[in-house]
Design a protein around this motif. Sequence first.
Motif, mmCIF file in Angstrom:
data_model
loop_
_atom_site.group_PDB
_atom_site.id
_atom_site.type_symbol
_atom_site.label_atom_id
_atom_site.label_comp_id
_atom_site.label_asym_id
_atom_site.label_seq_id
_atom_site.Cartn_x
_atom_site.Cartn_y
_atom_site.Cartn_z
ATOM 1 N N LYS A 560 -10.781 -24.199 48.918
ATOM 2 C CA LYS A 560 -10.238 -25.541 48.749
ATOM 3 C C LYS A 560 -11.307 -26.569 49.092
ATOM 4 C CE LYS A 560 -8.319 -25.873 53.409
ATOM 5 N NZ LYS A 560 -7.117 -26.164 54.213
ATOM 6 N N LYS A 585 -9.263 -24.415 38.024
ATOM 7 C CA LYS A 585 -8.670 -24.704 39.321
ATOM 8 C C LYS A 585 -9.579 -25.621 40.138
ATOM 9 C CE LYS A 585 -7.088 -22.491 43.593
ATOM 10 N NZ LYS A 585 -6.940 -21.217 44.326
ATOM 11 N N ALA A 586 -10.892 -25.364 40.120
ATOM 12 C CA ALA A 586 -11.841 -26.188 40.875
ATOM 13 C C ALA A 586 -11.834 -27.628 40.368
ATOM 14 C CB ALA A 586 -13.246 -25.594 40.778
ATOM 15 N N GLU A 588 -9.348 -29.199 38.791
ATOM 16 C CA GLU A 588 -8.084 -29.842 39.147
ATOM 17 C C GLU A 588 -8.058 -30.228 40.622
ATOM 18 O OE1 GLU A 588 -5.097 -27.081 38.020
ATOM 19 O OE2 GLU A 588 -5.288 -27.480 35.858
ATOM 20 N N GLU A 589 -8.585 -29.360 41.502
ATOM 21 C CA GLU A 589 -8.616 -29.666 42.921
ATOM 22 C C GLU A 589 -9.478 -30.904 43.191
ATOM 23 O OE1 GLU A 589 -7.125 -28.391 45.611
ATOM 24 O OE2 GLU A 589 -5.888 -27.096 44.345
ATOM 25 N N LYS A 592 -7.615 -34.095 42.124
ATOM 26 C CA LYS A 592 -6.581 -34.490 43.085
ATOM 27 C C LYS A 592 -7.217 -35.103 44.332
ATOM 28 C CE LYS A 592 -3.340 -30.844 41.659
ATOM 29 N NZ LYS A 592 -2.643 -29.588 42.080
ATOM 30 N N TYR A 593 -8.275 -34.469 44.823
ATOM 31 C CA TYR A 593 -8.910 -34.963 46.046
ATOM 32 C C TYR A 593 -9.493 -36.364 45.822
ATOM 33 C CZ TYR A 593 -12.052 -35.337 50.031
ATOM 34 O OH TYR A 593 -12.705 -35.781 51.159
#
Length: 689
Positions: A560, A585-586, A588-589, A592-593
Motif C-alpha cells: 500500500k 491496482k498500484a 488506482e491506489e 486515491k491517495y
Amino acid sequence: MARNKEGLVLLLDVGPSMHGALQEVENVCSTLLRKKLVYNRSDEVGIVLFGTKETCNDLAKEIGGYKHVVVKHDIKVVEEGTKDALQNLPRGTAPGDFLDAIVVGLDMLIKRFGNTKGKHRLCLITDSQHPLRDPPEGTKEDQVDTIAEQMKKHDIKMDCIVFRESGVQHNSVMDENDQLLYHFRDRSVAKVVQVDTPTSLLGALKTRIVLPVTIFRGDLEVSSNLKIKVWVYKKTSEEKFPTLKKYSDQAPPSDKFASHEVKVDFEYKSILEPDTVVPPDQRIKGYLYGPQVVPISSAEWEAVKFKPEKGVKLLGFADRSSIPRHYFMKDVNSFVPEPGNKKATVAVSAIARAMQEMNKVAILRCVWRQGQGNVAFGVLTPNISSVNNVPDSFFFNILPFSEDIREFQFRSFSSLPSSSQPTEEQQEAADSLVKMLDLAPPGREEILRPDFTPNPMLERFYSFLDLKSKEPDANAPPLDKCLRRITEPDSDIIDYQAPLIQNLGKAFELKDNPKRKKARTQERLNYTAADDQTKKSADPYAEKAKAIEVLYPSAEKVGKIGDLNPVQDFEAMLTERSSSIWVQKAIEEMQKYTTVLIENSPQGDYYQKALECIVALRKACIIEQEPNEFNQFLTKLYKRLKNVDDVAKFFQLLSSKNVSLISKEEAPDSDVTEEMARSFYLKPEASSQ
C-alpha cells in the motif's frame, strides 16, 4: 559583363588513359550545367576537348600547332544544346597536352570578353599521365609563367581537377605534370585538387560559385588601446534546395507577356463581426502569459528591444580543452586581416601564433551590424596558414548560452546485471566492426572527405528536375551509382570483410522482433540470457518484475501507499507484479491517495507532495502505456475541484510545472493531441467568457 555573370570554359581530357572515367566526367559536367540553368541562366559556357585524333581550334588555324585540341562548343549562354555537347564524348586516341588546352581556352575567353570585368574561369579535368610537348623556346616552367601572366592580366582563374583512380603507379611524367599544375597554384591563378573516385570527382567540381560577401568590416577590439582592422566572411553555409514558386496556368495562351505569378492576400476579420475586415492600424500582436493574452504594440516592443552597438570585442582567452567541439553552433565564420593592411596582417598573425603555441582560444562578443537584435557570443580559433602569400586568420564559432545546452544522459552497460554484460567475444566482434567501417583507416586516404562529398539529395534533385523538364510524367529515377557510395556502405569493403560481419552474427543471438499489439516499455528493456528462457516462460511476471526494477530501482516492496514515502511505495508496488492486475491496482491506489492529499490540504500545505505524486503517476502511466487512465483521472479531478478556491491554486501549480494530460507524442495510445494537452488548463477560462 555583369558582376554575377560567369564565363566558363571546360577543358576535358579525352585521351586513352581517361576512357574509363569519361562517363563520370559527362555526369559531373552535366550536373554543373543543370545547376547553372537553375541559378545562373545568363552564364556562358564553352567546351574544349584535348587528346582527340582531330584538331579544330582558332590558334591551330592562325599560327599552327596546338594539335589534338578540339573546340566542341563555343562560349554561349548555357542552354539545352550545351548539355547535349557533353553527351557521348569521343574517345581520343592521342595523348592530351593540357598546357595546349589551357592556352586555347584562355584565347577563347580573351576573344569573347576582352577586358570586360566579370567572373572568368577555366576548369581543367585530366589525369595528367601523358608527357607534354617541349615549348619552342624556354622551359615548360617558363611557359607556365607566361600563361599565368596572361591569366592575371585578364583576371582569369582556373580549377584543376586531377583524377587518378587508386592503384595507379606514379612515374616521373606524372610528377612533372603535377609540379607544373602546382606552379599555376603558386602564381595565385589556379586551385589544384587530386581525387581518386567518381564520388570525389563530383564533389571537387564546384558547380555553383558563391561570391564571398563580408558580414562585418571593422575593428577587432582587443582593448581600448589596441584595435585590429578585420573582415569577417562566412566559412561554411548550408546549401538549400532552390525555392519552388507557385505557378498559375489561368492566363490565356495568347498572352505572351503573362508572368503566371500567384499572389496571396490575407484579410483579418473579427470573430464577433465575421463580415468586417480589421485594418492594420486596429491590429496588435500579443503574447500568451499563462491563461491571458498580453497585447504589446510595435512602439512598446521597439522601446524594450535590445539595441547593441556594432562591434567585435575580445572578452578574454581560455584553454582550448575547455570548449568542447560539440558546443559549436550554426555556421563557421572566418576572421581575416583587412586586405592590404600590413599592420593588421602582422597583428593577426602574432596573436594567432601565440594562441596556437599556448593552446588557447579567444572568447568574443560580436554585433555584426548596427541595429542587430541579438549578440553573437563565440570562440575564436587560430588558423595558421601553410600557403605562401596567404595570411594567418581565425575561425569563429557561435557558443551556446546556458539555456541552449541540452544534456543527454545514456545508461551504461555497467548498470545492467552481470548476465546482460557483453562477453569478451561480443566486445571484440563489435570493435572489429567499428574498425572495418572506419572512413579514415591507417595508411589509406580518407573516404568521403567533406570537401569532395556532394549532397546526394541536391544532386538527385537537379537530375530529376532536368528529367521532368523533358518528360513531365517521368518518375524519379533510381539513385546514381556515384551517389550510392555516399548513402550506403562501400560494397567492396563489405565483401572483403564478410567474415567479420559473420563473426558478429555468431557472437550475438539474433531473433526476429515480432510485432505486438501493445509493447510495454519494460518488455523492451527485458534483457535476458539464453539460459534464462525456460525460467521466463515459466514465470512471466517474475521477468517483468526484473525489467521494472531497472526503471524503479532500490524500492522496498510494499502492498500500500503510506504517508512517509508515497512515491517510493508506488514504485515498489509497480515492481511487485505478483499478478496481472497489480499495475492497475498500484495506479488506482495512487489516484486515491493523491485525491485525499489534495482535498485535505489546509492552506496548500501538502500541494508539493501531491505534485510529486501526480508526476510519478504520470510517468508510470506513460511507461505502462496507460495514458487514458491518467488523462481520465486528471480530467475528473479538475472538473470536480476547479471551482474550489483553495484547490484552484494547486492546478495553477500544475500548469506552471507543465504537468498536463499525456499527449499522443508521449504515448501513442493516448486520445489527446499536443494542442489539447497544452490548452487543458485554459479551457474553463475560454468557456466562461
